[in-house]
Design a protein around this motif. Structure first.
Motif, mmCIF file in Angstrom:
data_model
loop_
_atom_site.group_PDB
_atom_site.id
_atom_site.type_symbol
_atom_site.label_atom_id
_atom_site.label_comp_id
_atom_site.label_asym_id
_atom_site.label_seq_id
_atom_site.Cartn_x
_atom_site.Cartn_y
_atom_site.Cartn_z
ATOM 1 N N ARG A 205 -5.294 30.968 -40.161
ATOM 2 C CA ARG A 205 -4.989 29.900 -39.216
ATOM 3 C C ARG A 205 -3.584 30.069 -38.634
ATOM 4 O O ARG A 205 -2.627 30.344 -39.355
ATOM 5 N N SER A 206 -3.504 29.852 -37.348
ATOM 6 C CA SER A 206 -2.227 29.990 -36.654
ATOM 7 C C SER A 206 -1.289 28.848 -36.985
ATOM 8 O O SER A 206 -1.688 27.687 -37.060
ATOM 9 N N TRP A 207 -0.012 29.197 -37.139
ATOM 10 C CA TRP A 207 1.026 28.194 -37.282
ATOM 11 C C TRP A 207 1.436 27.625 -35.928
ATOM 12 O O TRP A 207 2.060 26.563 -35.866
ATOM 13 N N ASP B 12 4.278 33.937 -31.524
ATOM 14 C CA ASP B 12 4.825 33.543 -32.825
ATOM 15 C C ASP B 12 6.157 34.199 -33.174
ATOM 16 O O ASP B 12 6.678 34.012 -34.271
ATOM 17 N N LYS C 182 4.908 21.466 -40.189
ATOM 18 C CA LYS C 182 4.184 20.990 -39.008
ATOM 19 C C LYS C 182 2.712 21.358 -39.086
ATOM 20 O O LYS C 182 1.819 20.503 -38.944
ATOM 21 N N GLN C 183 2.443 22.658 -39.330
ATOM 22 C CA GLN C 183 1.041 23.073 -39.364
ATOM 23 C C GLN C 183 0.319 22.512 -40.579
ATOM 24 O O GLN C 183 -0.862 22.184 -40.514
ATOM 25 N N TYR D 8 -3.217 20.498 -39.985
ATOM 26 C CA TYR D 8 -4.463 21.026 -40.549
ATOM 27 C C TYR D 8 -4.987 20.124 -41.670
ATOM 28 O O TYR D 8 -6.202 19.943 -41.813
ATOM 29 N N ASN E 229 8.215 24.799 -39.385
ATOM 30 C CA ASN E 229 6.909 25.170 -38.844
ATOM 31 C C ASN E 229 5.814 25.108 -39.896
ATOM 32 O O ASN E 229 4.672 24.728 -39.602
ATOM 33 N N HIS E 230 6.139 25.485 -41.115
ATOM 34 C CA HIS E 230 5.153 25.390 -42.199
ATOM 35 C C HIS E 230 4.720 23.942 -42.398
ATOM 36 O O HIS E 230 3.526 23.645 -42.558
ATOM 37 N N VAL F 110 -3.038 25.372 -32.646
ATOM 38 C CA VAL F 110 -4.048 24.737 -33.499
ATOM 39 C C VAL F 110 -5.181 24.215 -32.625
ATOM 40 O O VAL F 110 -5.090 23.121 -32.050
#
Length: 361
Positions: free
Chosen positions: A294-296, A177, A271-272, A276, A268-269, A299
């Motif tokens: 939760r990972s950015w 990350d 995208k995730q 999710y 990235n925010h 997934v």
């Protein structure tokens, strides 16, 4: 001309297309010199300039303070699991480690070969789906350092906070990350990251280490594994991974052109969030990780019926959505959505997941 696929591989991972095109254009003849970077002496003025520019660009991107050394070393992040205790753990000392998944456990197992390791906290009781709050950690008095992994690539578990350790140096594995969102480097004694996820191709590790921690290596530490030796020699005590270093430098330039780490964090925010949000609304797909952890970047998700896994993966391949198979240790699916994976790839994956659910849900 073939169209590039969307690559969700956990590593070696997607690289920016612009970077690959530039490397392709320069492959045989770097800036009119008549040779490739792969053929260039690492002692030459040309390569030294490439290396120095890459370091400065990384410093700019991460706002690395002047009292930190930036090293470009070999051996992969896994080698750091041994290199860290050899450099920072006295033979009669103790180091604290936090266990949040497979990579944390590998670091712990390797460090135990060299000294007394205290597992200060573990996510095992939460099935590695949540991170224990620091109030529950059992820290050692006078620990040489505390080590943790910011983002577990396999389990998809990520810290959204930085542990507070006072005077105890904080060492972190940011392999999956780094550069995805801003971090305050001054909070860490050392940051390390294998290149093959958010930095460049494999064969390189970036180490950002506070200068006052150098020079503590054991007498038994091999010369090549002494961070001070690497720092004193500009990461060129031996021939470095020149092409990986060069390509990483191109990625740093690309990141700057995107607006830097702050701009990447916004992308990235989103995208995730999109991925999710769809998984949580679905009756076919599931992600068990606590929402706060939760990972950015990675997934993982499962299907309600595991018998559909091969069908799902086959359909994804047909649509050129590649490398979605989960790690062999956990199964299921995993979408790694690093910096170089565009927002369009997330939308294409969600569209496929929706169509698959409509057909098989």
């Amino acid at each position: 001309m073939t169209t590039r696929a969307y690559n969700f591989c956990a590593g070696p991972a997607a690289l920016p297309e612009e970077v690959l095109k530039q490397a392709q254009a320069e492959l045989l003849d770097w800036q009119g010199r008549g040779l490739s970077v792969m053929e260039m002496s690492h002692r030459s003025d040309e390569f030294v300039a490439i290396a120095e520019t890459a370091e400065q660009d990384l410093r700019d991107l991460m706002q690395v303070p002047d009292n930190y050394k930036v090293l470009f070393v070999q051996g992969g992040a896994s080698q750091q699991f041994a290199q860290i205790p050899l450099n920072f753990l006295p033979e009669d000392g103790v180091a604290d480690y936090v266990d949040t998944g497979i990579w944390s456990k590998k670091a712990i197992d390797e460090a135990r070969r060299f000294g007394n390791i205290n597992v200060a906290a573990s996510a095992r009781a939460q099935d590695y789906f949540a991170i224990p709050g620091q109030n529950d950690w059992q820290l050692s008095k006078g620990a040489a350092y505390l080590h943790y992994c910011t983002n577990e690539t396999i389990g998809g578990l990520q810290f959204d906070w930085v542990p507070q350790t006072g005077d105890v140096p904080l060492i972190t594995d940011m392999s999956s990350d780094i550069l995805s969102r801003p971090v305050d480097v001054s909070q860490f004694g050392m940051i390390y990251a294998g290149a093959q996820k958010n930095i460049g191709p494999s064969g390189l590790v970036v180490v950002i280490v506070r200068e006052d921690l150098l020079g503590r290596a054991r007498s038994s530490c091999p010369t090549m594994l002494d961070y001070k030796v690497a720092a004193d020699n500009g990461s060129m005590f031996n021939t470095p991974a020149c092409f990986s270093w060069y390509l990483s430098g191109l990625v740093f330039k690309w990141l700057k052109a995107q607006g830097g780490v702050e701009a990447m964090a916004r992308v990235n925010h989103e995208k995730q969030r999109r991925l999710y949000e769809y998984i949580d609304s679905s009756e076919l797909y599931n992600n068990p990780v606590s929402r706060s952890a939760r990972s950015w970047m990675n997934v993982p998700f499962t299907l309600a019926d595991a018998a559909l896994d091969k069908v799902f993966l086959s359909g994804a391949e047909e649509r050129r959505l590649l490398n979605l198979k989960g790690h062999r240790s956990v199964g299921g699916m995993r979408a790694s959505i690093y910096n170089a994976v565009p927002l369009e790839a997330i939308d294409a994956l969600i569209d496929y997941m929706k169509a698959f659910e409509k057909e098989h849900g």
